[in-house]
Design an enzyme around this catalytic site. Structure first.
Site, PDB file in Angstrom:
ATOM      1  N   HIS A  39       5.112 -30.613 -40.427  1.00  0.00           N
ATOM      2  CA  HIS A  39       4.552 -31.500 -41.446  1.00  0.00           C
ATOM      3  C   HIS A  39       3.489 -30.759 -42.238  1.00  0.00           C
ATOM      4  CE1 HIS A  39       2.468 -32.121 -37.617  1.00  0.00           C
ATOM      5  NE2 HIS A  39       1.361 -32.286 -38.321  1.00  0.00           N
ATOM      6  N   HIS A  63       0.202 -31.462 -44.503  1.00  0.00           N
ATOM      7  CA  HIS A  63      -0.831 -32.433 -44.882  1.00  0.00           C
ATOM      8  C   HIS A  63      -1.175 -32.200 -46.353  1.00  0.00           C
ATOM      9  CE1 HIS A  63      -2.183 -33.373 -40.631  1.00  0.00           C
ATOM     10  NE2 HIS A  63      -1.605 -32.206 -40.423  1.00  0.00           N
TER      11      HIS A  63
HETATM   12  P1  5GP Z   1      -1.227 -32.042 -36.633  1.00  0.00           P
HETATM   13  O1  5GP Z   1      -0.023 -31.975 -35.714  1.00  0.00           O
HETATM   14  O2  5GP Z   1      -0.963 -31.445 -37.966  1.00  0.00           O
HETATM   15  O3  5GP Z   1      -2.461 -31.503 -36.009  1.00  0.00           O
HETATM   16  O4  5GP Z   1      -1.590 -33.544 -36.881  1.00  0.00           O
HETATM   17  C1  5GP Z   1      -0.729 -34.629 -36.711  1.00  0.00           C
HETATM   18  C2  5GP Z   1      -1.132 -35.701 -37.688  1.00  0.00           C
HETATM   19  O5  5GP Z   1      -0.291 -36.811 -37.480  1.00  0.00           O
HETATM   20  C3  5GP Z   1      -2.580 -36.202 -37.516  1.00  0.00           C
HETATM   21  O6  5GP Z   1      -3.243 -36.077 -38.758  1.00  0.00           O
HETATM   22  C4  5GP Z   1      -2.420 -37.653 -37.084  1.00  0.00           C
HETATM   23  O7  5GP Z   1      -3.398 -38.480 -37.625  1.00  0.00           O
HETATM   24  C5  5GP Z   1      -1.040 -37.996 -37.583  1.00  0.00           C
HETATM   25  N1  5GP Z   1      -0.339 -38.993 -36.779  1.00  0.00           N
HETATM   26  C6  5GP Z   1      -0.282 -39.039 -35.425  1.00  0.00           C
HETATM   27  N2  5GP Z   1       0.486 -40.069 -35.017  1.00  0.00           N
HETATM   28  C7  5GP Z   1       0.930 -40.676 -36.139  1.00  0.00           C
HETATM   29  C8  5GP Z   1       1.775 -41.811 -36.362  1.00  0.00           C
HETATM   30  O8  5GP Z   1       2.273 -42.468 -35.448  1.00  0.00           O
HETATM   31  N3  5GP Z   1       2.014 -42.146 -37.656  1.00  0.00           N
HETATM   32  C9  5GP Z   1       1.472 -41.464 -38.704  1.00  0.00           C
HETATM   33  N4  5GP Z   1       1.769 -41.886 -39.923  1.00  0.00           N
HETATM   34  N5  5GP Z   1       0.673 -40.379 -38.529  1.00  0.00           N
HETATM   35  C10 5GP Z   1       0.401 -40.003 -37.267  1.00  0.00           C
END
Ligand code: 5GP
Length: 151
Positions: free
Chosen positions: A103, A105
């Site tokens: 993903h 951001h």
């Molecule tokens: P990363 O893997 O890039 O560190 O972050 C994962 C991102 O996914 C975080 O910013 C977190 O807030 C977001 N996130 C985690 N669980 C969910 C979810 O169930 N739904 C959504 N829309 N975002 C999520």
């Protein structure tokens, strides 16, 4: 590197098993709001094909997701009267990755306003719905094909 886990949260969102505030979707990519936004409008762009992160994603899918992230960024600039955009993308736990489906951001920024620290603020459904609506409306004015923003 661990294999792709089809039961990660974003795979469930892609399959419609978990809800999300979707702002853009086509046959190859989905963009939806982060539930813990580091700034209003914080959006995640993901490929539909399974990919754990930057280290295994197909190059074509990576380029496609980058193009959608660009469109989201341009919509956010208008939707939130933003001064800039921060793009982040984390790989493996050591790299800060928490959810193991690639993903990107895309986060609207305003001059002098710091990002909230990660995972410190859970937005209400109403806030997310309002942000999603603003981005969807602004996307209507972002061309499908890339054009220079500045001339
Ligand atoms: P990363 O893997 O890039 O560190 O972050 C994962 C991102 O996914 C975080 O910013 C977190 O807030 C977001 N996130 C985690 N669980 C969910 C979810 O169930 N739904 C959504 N829309 N975002 C999520």
């Amino acid at each position: 590197m661990t294999a792709y886990d089809p039961n990660n949260i974003f795979a469930k969102i892609l399959r419609g098993e978990l809800p999300a505030h979707r702002v853009y979707e086509d046959e190859r990519a989905l963009a939806f709001l982060d539930i813990m936004p580091r700034a209003p409008g914080h959006t995640l762009v993901i490929p539909k094909n399974p990919a754990r992160n930057l280290l295994d994603i197909d190059q074509g899918d990576l380029g496609y997701v980058a193009g959608i992230a660009q469109r989201i960024a341009r919509a956010q600039m208008a939707a939130f009267a933003a001064d800039g955009i921060t793009v982040q993308q984390f790989n493996e736990s050591a790299g800060g990755q928490v959810v193991f489906h690639l993903h990107v951001h895309v986060i609207p920024r305003h001059e002098g306003v710091a990002l909230r620290p990660p995972a410190t603020y859970k937005a209400s459904q109403d806030e997310l719905a309002a942000s999603a609506e603003k981005i969807r409306a602004a996307l209507e004015h972002v061309p499908q094909k890339w054009e220079p923003l500045l001339r």
